[in-house]
Design a protein around this motif. Structure first.
Motif, mmCIF file in Angstrom:
data_model
loop_
_atom_site.group_PDB
_atom_site.id
_atom_site.type_symbol
_atom_site.label_atom_id
_atom_site.label_comp_id
_atom_site.label_asym_id
_atom_site.label_seq_id
_atom_site.Cartn_x
_atom_site.Cartn_y
_atom_site.Cartn_z
ATOM 1 N N PRO A 137 0.822 -1.226 0.000
ATOM 2 C CA PRO A 137 0.000 0.000 0.000
ATOM 3 C C PRO A 137 0.849 1.266 0.000
ATOM 4 O O PRO A 137 1.931 1.313 0.613
ATOM 5 C CB PRO A 137 -0.804 -0.111 1.303
ATOM 6 C CG PRO A 137 -0.742 -1.546 1.680
ATOM 7 C CD PRO A 137 0.552 -2.077 1.167
ATOM 8 N N GLN A 138 0.371 2.290 -0.689
ATOM 9 C CA GLN A 138 1.046 3.591 -0.728
ATOM 10 C C GLN A 138 0.562 4.431 0.455
ATOM 11 O O GLN A 138 -0.393 5.199 0.351
ATOM 12 C CB GLN A 138 0.745 4.296 -2.051
ATOM 13 C CG GLN A 138 1.267 3.562 -3.271
ATOM 14 C CD GLN A 138 2.792 3.473 -3.267
ATOM 15 O OE1 GLN A 138 3.489 4.452 -2.979
ATOM 16 N NE2 GLN A 138 3.314 2.290 -3.574
ATOM 17 N N THR A 139 1.203 4.222 1.596
ATOM 18 C CA THR A 139 0.774 4.918 2.813
ATOM 19 C C THR A 139 1.206 6.386 2.789
ATOM 20 O O THR A 139 2.181 6.749 2.132
ATOM 21 C CB THR A 139 1.371 4.236 4.058
ATOM 22 O OG1 THR A 139 2.788 4.248 3.940
ATOM 23 C CG2 THR A 139 0.881 2.805 4.167
ATOM 24 N N HIS A 140 0.473 7.214 3.528
ATOM 25 C CA HIS A 140 0.853 8.617 3.680
ATOM 26 C C HIS A 140 0.429 9.094 5.069
ATOM 27 O O HIS A 140 -0.359 8.436 5.760
ATOM 28 C CB HIS A 140 0.236 9.499 2.592
ATOM 29 C CG HIS A 140 -1.266 9.537 2.613
ATOM 30 N ND1 HIS A 140 -2.047 8.611 1.942
ATOM 31 C CD2 HIS A 140 -2.145 10.389 3.213
ATOM 32 C CE1 HIS A 140 -3.318 8.881 2.129
ATOM 33 N NE2 HIS A 140 -3.413 9.955 2.903
ATOM 34 N N TRP A 141 0.961 10.265 5.453
ATOM 35 C CA TRP A 141 0.707 10.828 6.786
ATOM 36 C C TRP A 141 -0.161 12.076 6.690
ATOM 37 O O TRP A 141 -0.049 12.865 5.749
ATOM 38 C CB TRP A 141 2.023 11.196 7.475
ATOM 39 C CG TRP A 141 2.775 10.032 8.029
ATOM 40 C CD1 TRP A 141 3.793 9.347 7.439
ATOM 41 C CD2 TRP A 141 2.559 9.412 9.303
ATOM 42 N NE1 TRP A 141 4.231 8.341 8.256
ATOM 43 C CE2 TRP A 141 3.493 8.362 9.414
ATOM 44 C CE3 TRP A 141 1.685 9.644 10.356
ATOM 45 C CZ2 TRP A 141 3.565 7.545 10.536
ATOM 46 C CZ3 TRP A 141 1.757 8.839 11.477
ATOM 47 C CH2 TRP A 141 2.696 7.806 11.562
ATOM 48 N N LEU A 142 -1.007 12.254 7.713
ATOM 49 C CA LEU A 142 -1.762 13.502 7.911
ATOM 50 C C LEU A 142 -1.246 14.160 9.183
ATOM 51 O O LEU A 142 -1.159 13.507 10.236
ATOM 52 C CB LEU A 142 -3.267 13.224 8.046
ATOM 53 C CG LEU A 142 -3.967 12.532 6.872
ATOM 54 C CD1 LEU A 142 -5.431 12.295 7.206
ATOM 55 C CD2 LEU A 142 -3.854 13.379 5.608
ATOM 56 N N ASP A 143 -0.895 15.445 9.112
ATOM 57 C CA ASP A 143 -0.404 16.147 10.303
ATOM 58 C C ASP A 143 -1.569 16.504 11.226
ATOM 59 O O ASP A 143 -2.741 16.264 10.884
ATOM 60 C CB ASP A 143 0.408 17.380 9.899
ATOM 61 C CG ASP A 143 -0.432 18.447 9.206
ATOM 62 O OD1 ASP A 143 -1.678 18.358 9.259
ATOM 63 O OD2 ASP A 143 0.145 19.367 8.604
ATOM 64 N N PRO A 144 -1.303 17.052 12.418
ATOM 65 C CA PRO A 144 -2.398 17.353 13.362
ATOM 66 C C PRO A 144 -3.449 18.309 12.806
ATOM 67 O O PRO A 144 -4.567 18.357 13.320
ATOM 68 C CB PRO A 144 -1.660 17.984 14.556
ATOM 69 C CG PRO A 144 -0.303 17.378 14.519
ATOM 70 C CD PRO A 144 0.018 17.239 13.060
ATOM 71 N N GLN A 145 -3.117 19.080 11.758
ATOM 72 C CA GLN A 145 -4.093 19.966 11.135
ATOM 73 C C GLN A 145 -4.857 19.283 10.005
ATOM 74 O O GLN A 145 -5.682 19.913 9.345
ATOM 75 C CB GLN A 145 -3.406 21.229 10.593
ATOM 76 C CG GLN A 145 -2.896 22.188 11.668
ATOM 77 C CD GLN A 145 -1.665 21.671 12.368
ATOM 78 O OE1 GLN A 145 -0.767 21.123 11.736
ATOM 79 N NE2 GLN A 145 -1.609 21.847 13.689
ATOM 80 N N GLY A 146 -4.582 17.996 9.755
ATOM 81 C CA GLY A 146 -5.290 17.248 8.728
ATOM 82 C C GLY A 146 -4.719 17.412 7.331
ATOM 83 O O GLY A 146 -5.356 16.984 6.361
ATOM 84 N N ARG A 147 -3.533 17.982 7.204
ATOM 85 C CA ARG A 147 -2.917 18.187 5.894
ATOM 86 C C ARG A 147 -2.045 16.991 5.530
ATOM 87 O O ARG A 147 -1.318 16.471 6.365
ATOM 88 C CB ARG A 147 -2.085 19.471 5.894
ATOM 89 C CG ARG A 147 -2.907 20.724 6.153
ATOM 90 C CD ARG A 147 -2.029 21.941 6.354
ATOM 91 N NE ARG A 147 -1.142 21.786 7.495
ATOM 92 C CZ ARG A 147 -0.558 22.794 8.120
ATOM 93 N NH1 ARG A 147 -0.768 24.036 7.715
ATOM 94 N NH2 ARG A 147 0.234 22.582 9.153
ATOM 95 N N THR A 148 -2.107 16.592 4.254
ATOM 96 C CA THR A 148 -1.306 15.466 3.777
ATOM 97 C C THR A 148 0.159 15.863 3.658
ATOM 98 O O THR A 148 0.485 16.923 3.096
ATOM 99 C CB THR A 148 -1.822 14.994 2.410
ATOM 100 O OG1 THR A 148 -3.195 14.596 2.537
ATOM 101 C CG2 THR A 148 -1.015 13.811 1.904
#
Length: 521
Positions: free
Chosen positions: A197-208
């Motif tokens: 899977p192509q995982t990604h992160w969201l910061d505490p403000q919900g931005r990719t």
């Protein structure tokens, strides 16, 4: 491979027969083409055969049951549901490989097998046919299947769950300081026969946040503090896993200047949030701290030159020491609270106030708070005579932002107290001829919406204007008083002269006897 009962075998036989019929008994369309060439007949038969094989594969896949992927973290509780639409009057069997985990019969009875209870201690339970695995551990990842039976051997449906591990790590362990390196890793096991899977992160403000195969490395800031979310997309679904990051930083500076005046208090906020202890701050290697003030250009003879106001002295009992006295006080004596206050502002308070905490490795926490002073200017002065022209100006020394406005509050005795609101919302206005009713306290408020940000008060003293008759009366009274004083002085002088003359006649100077002196005759 899932067990196929009699019903399943019957279905397979019918499918195979259907393939044979289609292969050896051409349709009406084929019968109409008996005169076709052998090559054409061969192509048509191959096409029919391919379609039939695809149909057989679809039936076999349906009979064998579906496979679903489930991502989970160690310690997470997951719920595996039986096939959709499963009747409560059917048998359910949950298995992990050859180990039977749990069952449910058509009477509503259920249980966890003795062998599974020993191996998965206090981890398994059933709820409405769904299998609940509590606090999943490393050994629980793998394949779990659910078989639906109508009887003991008649398989109605089967679903297989592939439980894959999702691991999230934060390096180094928090709390961090702004400027330190923060590494976030989200590792999802690769499903068999599928791409990772192509995982990604969201910061505490919900931005990719862009990352490399689930790994993200950034320089920590105050905005990085909070819950980060790793998103793993799979099978048109997604799994989300959270990671907590703590960054020690000063509270955000106000988004707009702090406003004050010589009639309202001054407060300059700067502090470390209360949920951080002084012990945590010390553990990060604090070296000291200070407050600086840079006056606004033109507001002070030393404009533009930083002035150190306070310094933090470390020790067993950290204290703030005063470097330059501007009559400012620390709101609290706690080392982590740097907020400055004064009961009333001053005209030379305009400028930038900077609070700073210094740590090891040249790391610093700092905030800058801008302060602006609201002032009233009266022309020609604050003491006037009735009938004079008055100019009043209120402002910050520059045009106001679009979301701020001014409001004048004149004395109740003033003629302007009943003026339209629009006339009192200007920064400048002129009174051609003031009256005694205009004397008193004039208040200018700075508002954002209906909120008063600050205010300033000026007191005007208006003396009544003297008329011609009043001048005549005053002059007449002055002349009369002057003449009376002259007359009084004349009378006093005459009386003194007469008394002196009488005294001279009663005294004489004698030559004999020899001793000098005056004698009464």
């Amino acid at each position: 491979m899932p067990i196929v009962g009699e019903g399943g075998a019957t279905t397979l036989k019918k499918t195979v027969c259907l393939i044979k019929i289609q292969h050896f008994h051409p349709t009406a369309h084929h019968r109409g083409t008996l005169h076709s060439t052998p090559q054409q007949l061969h192509a048509t038969e191959m096409k029919i055969l391919i379609q039939s094989v695809l149909s057989l594969i679809a039936v076999l896949k349906l009979t064998a049951g579906a496979e679903q992927i489930i991502y989970a973290q160690v310690g997470e509780t997951i719920t595996l549901q039986p096939p959709a639409g499963t009747s409560p009057h059917l048998y359910l069997y949950w298995r992990s490989g050859s180990l039977e985990l749990a069952w449910r019969n058509n009477y509503g009875g259920w249980g966890v097998t003795e062998e599974a209870a020993k191996k998965w201690v206090n981890k398994l339970s059933l709820s409405g046919g769904s299998l609940i695995i509590k606090e999943i551990q490393e050994e629980h990842f793998g394949t779990v299947s659910c078989e639906v039976n109508r009887g003991r051997d008649l398989v109605v449906d089967t679903v297989t769950y592939k439980i894959l591990k999702l691991n999230v790590t934060v390096t180094p362990s928090t709390p961090l300081l702004p400027g330190e390196s923060l590494s976030l890793i989200c590792n999802a096991d690769k499903p068999q026969s599928q791409r990772k899977p192509q995982t990604h992160w969201l910061d505490p403000q919900g931005r990719t946040q862009n990352c490399n195969q689930g790994q993200l490395t950034v320089k920590a800031t105050g905005q990085h503090s909070g819950q980060w979310t790793c998103v793993v997309p799979y099978d048109r679904k997604e799994k989300r896993a959270s990671a907590s990051v703590t960054v020690i930083d000063l509270s955000p500076a106000p988004s707009r200047p702090q406003y004050t005046s010589k009639s309202s208090p001054l407060k300059i906020p700067c502090s470390i949030p209360d949920h951080f202890s002084w012990e945590q701050i010390k553990a990060k290697g604090i070296q000291g701290g200070h407050w600086h003030f840079v006056p606004k250009p033109g507001s002070s003879p030393i404009s533009g030159h930083p002035q150190r106001l306070f310094s933090l002295s470390l020790g067993d009992s950290p204290t703030w020491l005063t470097n330059q006295n501007r009559d400012l006080d620390l709101l609290n004596k706690k080392p982590g609270d740097l907020t400055l206050t004064r009961r009333l502002g001053r005209e030379d308070d305009s400028g930038d106030y900077m609070c700073t905490l210094n740590f090891e490795n040249d790391l610093t926490l700092n905030r800058t708070v801008q302060v602006e002073v609201l002032q009233i200017f009266s022309s020609p002065q604050t003491e006037l005579i009735s009938g004079q022209q008055l100019n009043l100006t209120c402002g910050l020394g520059h045009p106001l932002p679009s979301d701020l406005r001014l409001k004048w509050v004149p004395p109740k005795t003033s003629s302007l107290s009943s003026a339209p609101t629009s006339d009192l919302n200007r920064s400048h206005f002129t009174i051609p001829a003031v009256g005694t009713g205009d004397g008193g306290k004039w208040k200018c408020e700075l508002l954002q919406g209906e909120t008063v940000l600050t205010w300033v008060v000026i007191t005007l003293k208006i003396e009544p204007r003297l008329s011609v008759w009043m001048l005549v009366i005053i002059c007449s009274v002055t002349v009369i008083v002057f003449l009376l004083l002259l007359l009084l002085v004349f009378i006093l002088c005459r009386r003194r002269q007469r008394k002196t003359s009488r005294l001279r006649h009663r005294l004489c100077q004698c030559k004999n006897p020899k001793p000098k002196g005056f004698y009464r005759t």
